[in-house]
Design a protein around this motif. Structure first.
Motif, PDB file in Angstrom:
ATOM      1  N   MET A   1       1.196  -1.198  -0.074  1.00  0.00           N
ATOM      2  CA  MET A   1      -0.200   0.212  -0.148  1.00  0.00           C
ATOM      3  C   MET A   1       0.901   1.071  -0.222  1.00  0.00           C
ATOM      4  O   MET A   1       1.877   1.370   1.105  1.00  0.00           O
ATOM      5  CB  MET A   1      -1.087  -0.264   1.503  1.00  0.00           C
ATOM      6  N   PRO A   2       0.338   2.344  -0.909  1.00  0.00           N
ATOM      7  CA  PRO A   2       1.546   3.141  -1.199  1.00  0.00           C
ATOM      8  C   PRO A   2       1.006   4.104   0.671  1.00  0.00           C
ATOM      9  O   PRO A   2       0.501   4.132   0.411  1.00  0.00           O
ATOM     10  CB  PRO A   2       0.522   4.149  -2.050  1.00  0.00           C
ATOM     11  N   VAL A   3       2.682   4.792   0.635  1.00  0.00           N
ATOM     12  CA  VAL A   3       2.579   5.518   1.847  1.00  0.00           C
ATOM     13  C   VAL A   3       1.593   7.274   1.120  1.00  0.00           C
ATOM     14  O   VAL A   3       2.058   7.813   0.528  1.00  0.00           O
ATOM     15  CB  VAL A   3       3.800   6.050   2.062  1.00  0.00           C
ATOM     16  N   LYS A   4       0.399   7.481   2.035  1.00  0.00           N
ATOM     17  CA  LYS A   4      -0.313   9.007   2.221  1.00  0.00           C
ATOM     18  C   LYS A   4       0.954   9.791   2.481  1.00  0.00           C
ATOM     19  O   LYS A   4       1.113   9.933   3.330  1.00  0.00           O
ATOM     20  CB  LYS A   4      -1.133   8.542   1.916  1.00  0.00           C
ATOM     21  N   VAL A   5       0.597  10.856   1.294  1.00  0.00           N
ATOM     22  CA  VAL A   5       1.239  11.795   1.704  1.00  0.00           C
ATOM     23  C   VAL A   5       0.079  13.589   1.155  1.00  0.00           C
ATOM     24  O   VAL A   5      -0.003  13.552   0.475  1.00  0.00           O
ATOM     25  CB  VAL A   5       2.126  12.536   1.061  1.00  0.00           C
ATOM     26  N   LEU A   6       0.060  14.203   2.138  1.00  0.00           N
ATOM     27  CA  LEU A   6      -0.121  15.279   2.231  1.00  0.00           C
ATOM     28  C   LEU A   6       0.599  16.768   2.107  1.00  0.00           C
ATOM     29  O   LEU A   6       1.292  17.080   2.218  1.00  0.00           O
ATOM     30  CB  LEU A   6      -1.601  16.051   2.516  1.00  0.00           C
ATOM     31  N   ILE A   7      -0.144  17.520   1.282  1.00  0.00           N
ATOM     32  CA  ILE A   7       0.781  18.947   0.625  1.00  0.00           C
ATOM     33  C   ILE A   7      -0.007  19.899   0.614  1.00  0.00           C
ATOM     34  O   ILE A   7      -0.709  19.545   0.079  1.00  0.00           O
ATOM     35  CB  ILE A   7       2.175  19.123  -0.621  1.00  0.00           C
ATOM     36  N   VAL A   8      -0.209  20.530   1.686  1.00  0.00           N
ATOM     37  CA  VAL A   8      -0.578  21.776   1.943  1.00  0.00           C
ATOM     38  C   VAL A   8      -0.501  22.734   1.742  1.00  0.00           C
ATOM     39  O   VAL A   8       0.621  23.473   2.222  1.00  0.00           O
ATOM     40  CB  VAL A   8      -1.608  21.777   3.661  1.00  0.00           C
ATOM     41  N   GLU A   9      -0.706  24.169   0.994  1.00  0.00           N
ATOM     42  CA  GLU A   9       0.582  24.942   0.262  1.00  0.00           C
ATOM     43  C   GLU A   9      -0.398  25.836  -0.954  1.00  0.00           C
ATOM     44  O   GLU A   9      -1.085  25.141  -1.707  1.00  0.00           O
ATOM     45  CB  GLU A   9       1.328  24.640  -0.769  1.00  0.00           C
ATOM     46  N   ASP A  10      -0.840  26.664  -0.892  1.00  0.00           N
ATOM     47  CA  ASP A  10      -1.801  27.490  -2.021  1.00  0.00           C
ATOM     48  C   ASP A  10      -1.019  27.826  -3.313  1.00  0.00           C
ATOM     49  O   ASP A  10      -1.542  28.318  -3.983  1.00  0.00           O
ATOM     50  CB  ASP A  10      -2.104  29.164  -0.988  1.00  0.00           C
ATOM     51  N   ASN A  11       0.762  27.637  -3.364  1.00  0.00           N
ATOM     52  CA  ASN A  11       0.923  28.289  -4.610  1.00  0.00           C
ATOM     53  C   ASN A  11       0.567  27.081  -5.776  1.00  0.00           C
ATOM     54  O   ASN A  11       1.686  26.190  -4.819  1.00  0.00           O
ATOM     55  CB  ASN A  11       2.759  28.784  -3.731  1.00  0.00           C
ATOM     56  N   PRO A  12       0.098  27.000  -6.411  1.00  0.00           N
ATOM     57  CA  PRO A  12       0.863  26.337  -7.103  1.00  0.00           C
ATOM     58  C   PRO A  12       2.462  25.360  -7.356  1.00  0.00           C
ATOM     59  O   PRO A  12       3.107  24.107  -7.844  1.00  0.00           O
ATOM     60  CB  PRO A  12       0.369  26.471  -8.754  1.00  0.00           C
ATOM     61  N   ARG A  15       3.571  24.039  -4.547  1.00  0.00           N
ATOM     62  CA  ARG A  15       3.405  22.495  -4.352  1.00  0.00           C
ATOM     63  C   ARG A  15       3.749  21.722  -5.010  1.00  0.00           C
ATOM     64  O   ARG A  15       4.327  20.617  -5.361  1.00  0.00           O
ATOM     65  CB  ARG A  15       1.980  22.802  -4.893  1.00  0.00           C
ATOM     66  N   SER A  16       4.229  21.469  -6.111  1.00  0.00           N
ATOM     67  CA  SER A  16       4.828  21.043  -7.476  1.00  0.00           C
ATOM     68  C   SER A  16       6.326  20.722  -7.103  1.00  0.00           C
ATOM     69  O   SER A  16       7.422  19.482  -6.889  1.00  0.00           O
ATOM     70  CB  SER A  16       4.849  21.826  -8.421  1.00  0.00           C
ATOM     71  N   PHE A  17       7.247  22.167  -6.366  1.00  0.00           N
ATOM     72  CA  PHE A  17       8.184  21.840  -6.193  1.00  0.00           C
ATOM     73  C   PHE A  17       8.626  20.953  -4.497  1.00  0.00           C
ATOM     74  O   PHE A  17       9.099  19.756  -4.662  1.00  0.00           O
ATOM     75  CB  PHE A  17       8.707  23.275  -5.293  1.00  0.00           C
ATOM     76  N   LEU A  18       7.256  20.442  -3.946  1.00  0.00           N
ATOM     77  CA  LEU A  18       8.009  19.991  -2.591  1.00  0.00           C
ATOM     78  C   LEU A  18       7.126  18.909  -3.056  1.00  0.00           C
ATOM     79  O   LEU A  18       7.738  17.992  -2.115  1.00  0.00           O
ATOM     80  CB  LEU A  18       6.527  20.299  -1.518  1.00  0.00           C
ATOM     81  N   ALA A  19       6.306  18.741  -3.548  1.00  0.00           N
ATOM     82  CA  ALA A  19       6.452  17.288  -4.392  1.00  0.00           C
ATOM     83  C   ALA A  19       7.612  16.528  -5.124  1.00  0.00           C
ATOM     84  O   ALA A  19       7.287  15.855  -4.974  1.00  0.00           O
ATOM     85  CB  ALA A  19       4.927  17.062  -5.507  1.00  0.00           C
ATOM     86  N   ARG A  23       9.830  12.756  -3.240  1.00  0.00           N
ATOM     87  CA  ARG A  23       9.114  11.791  -4.485  1.00  0.00           C
ATOM     88  C   ARG A  23      10.887  11.602  -4.212  1.00  0.00           C
ATOM     89  O   ARG A  23      11.714  10.142  -4.285  1.00  0.00           O
ATOM     90  CB  ARG A  23       9.173  11.893  -5.789  1.00  0.00           C
ATOM     91  N   GLU A  24      11.952  12.830  -4.211  1.00  0.00           N
ATOM     92  CA  GLU A  24      13.327  12.420  -4.032  1.00  0.00           C
ATOM     93  C   GLU A  24      13.835  11.832  -2.558  1.00  0.00           C
ATOM     94  O   GLU A  24      14.607  11.092  -2.857  1.00  0.00           O
ATOM     95  CB  GLU A  24      14.503  13.786  -4.119  1.00  0.00           C
ATOM     96  N   SER A  25      12.895  12.062  -1.436  1.00  0.00           N
ATOM     97  CA  SER A  25      14.140  12.299  -0.344  1.00  0.00           C
ATOM     98  C   SER A  25      13.125  10.432  -0.011  1.00  0.00           C
ATOM     99  O   SER A  25      13.914   9.625   1.028  1.00  0.00           O
ATOM    100  CB  SER A  25      12.498  12.955   1.017  1.00  0.00           C
ATOM    101  N   PHE A  26      12.370   9.839  -1.092  1.00  0.00           N
ATOM    102  CA  PHE A  26      11.835   8.867  -0.069  1.00  0.00           C
ATOM    103  C   PHE A  26      11.654   7.341  -1.195  1.00  0.00           C
ATOM    104  O   PHE A  26      11.333   7.830  -2.378  1.00  0.00           O
ATOM    105  CB  PHE A  26      10.094   8.589   1.008  1.00  0.00           C
ATOM    106  N   SER A  27      12.338   6.354  -0.673  1.00  0.00           N
ATOM    107  CA  SER A  27      12.322   5.306  -1.926  1.00  0.00           C
ATOM    108  C   SER A  27      10.509   4.397  -1.894  1.00  0.00           C
ATOM    109  O   SER A  27      10.704   4.217  -2.832  1.00  0.00           O
ATOM    110  CB  SER A  27      13.318   4.493  -1.383  1.00  0.00           C
ATOM    111  N   ASP A  28      10.176   4.938  -0.769  1.00  0.00           N
ATOM    112  CA  ASP A  28       7.783   3.922  -0.471  1.00  0.00           C
ATOM    113  C   ASP A  28       7.769   4.875  -1.978  1.00  0.00           C
ATOM    114  O   ASP A  28       7.947   5.414  -2.014  1.00  0.00           O
ATOM    115  CB  ASP A  28       7.979   4.406   0.706  1.00  0.00           C
ATOM    116  N   LEU A 121      16.616  19.948   1.544  1.00  0.00           N
ATOM    117  CA  LEU A 121      15.261  20.331   1.266  1.00  0.00           C
ATOM    118  C   LEU A 121      15.066  18.231   2.075  1.00  0.00           C
ATOM    119  O   LEU A 121      14.542  18.236   2.698  1.00  0.00           O
ATOM    120  CB  LEU A 121      13.834  20.970   1.494  1.00  0.00           C
ATOM    121  N   VAL A 122      15.345  18.004   0.858  1.00  0.00           N
ATOM    122  CA  VAL A 122      15.542  16.287   0.655  1.00  0.00           C
ATOM    123  C   VAL A 122      16.549  15.293   2.064  1.00  0.00           C
ATOM    124  O   VAL A 122      16.100  14.850   2.546  1.00  0.00           O
ATOM    125  CB  VAL A 122      16.118  15.800  -0.748  1.00  0.00           C
TER     126      VAL A 122
END
Length: 242
Positions: A1-12, A15-19, A23-28, A121-122
């Motif tokens: 089962m995938p690990v669920k992540v939520l990014i709460v950010e109003d600037n698109p 949001r894309s940058f944090l996503a 993805r770069e931070s975790f191998s899951d 950040l990673v």
């Protein structure tokens, strides 16, 4: 089962940058959702802190949260999420005391500055796997300066006992250890912690997700009334648990 992540950010763009950082931070295998404001975040989480919903079977395990949102302050959501089984990391542009310390008091498990380089950040986000709180370098220095009179530099530099679990009581108020409170899984995690294994190593040994190990550690800290793995290991050793 995938690990669920939520990014709460109003600037698109943010949001894309944090996503990409996540993805770069975790191998899951990850399932990343996004919310542009508090309303969307609350709908996505489906959690009400006061007399509300039960925790779903597949809750978010990591939430990245901006402080300034169109319909309110991210600290409101942090307070509501106390008791929700997710690691909550604030991602913001604010590095001043007026934002930092109230945020930590509201239950944040880490504090990252969006202005930091992608690689920084990673590296900071990966600290979750090692059982350390993600803190931007500038924030770590600020905490070190602020708490220099109350904690050793080694404590703060390594993630500090005070912020591994922002809701854990201090060692000075520790109550007698009641090991019967621990579940068999928590006792197993505590044994591995006491032997110096990292969260990722424990996850591999137990055949579970590292986010699940992180949840067990938070529960152990709360039940044993400690705030670092060193304190937990010492108390467990004294009680003959490991």
């Amino acid at each position: 089962m995938p690990v669920k992540v939520l990014i709460v950010e109003d600037n698109p763009v943010a949001r894309s940058f944090l996503a990409r950082v996540v993805r770069e931070s975790f191998s899951d295998e990850l399932k990343i959702s996004e919310a542009a404001d508090l309303r969307e975040a609350r709908q996505a989480i489906g959690w009400t802190a006061h007399g509300g919903s039960a925790v779903p079977d597949d809750p978010y395990k990591l939430i990245l949260l901006d402080l300034e949102l169109p319909d309110g302050n991210g600290m409101e959501l942090l307070t509501e999420l106390i008791g929700y089984p997710a690691t909550r990391i604030v991602t913001t542009l604010y590095s001043d005391d007026e934002h930092l310390f109230p945020t930590l008091q509201c239950g944040a498990d880490g504090y990252l500055l969006k202005e930091d380089r992608f690689e920084v950040l990673v590296e900071e986000l990966q600290k979750i796997v090692r059982g350390q709180p993600p803190l931007s370098p500038a924030i770590a220095r600020r905490l070190l300066s602020h708490f220099r009179s109350d904690a050793s530099p080694d404590d703060v530099a390594s993630g500090g006992s005070a912020f591994v679990s922002s809701r854990a009581p201090s060692a000075g108020r520790s109550a007698p250890l009641d090991h019967e409170r621990l579940t068999p899984r928590e006792s197993e995690v505590l044994t591995y912690l006491s032997k110096g294994f990292t969260i990722k190593e424990i996850a591999n040994l137990m055949g579970i997700k590292w986010f699940t190990v992180n949840d067990h550690i938070k529960s152990i800290y709360k039940k044993l009334n400690v705030s670092s793995r060193a304190e937990a290991a010492v108390l467990a050793s004294k009680q003959g648990l490991v």
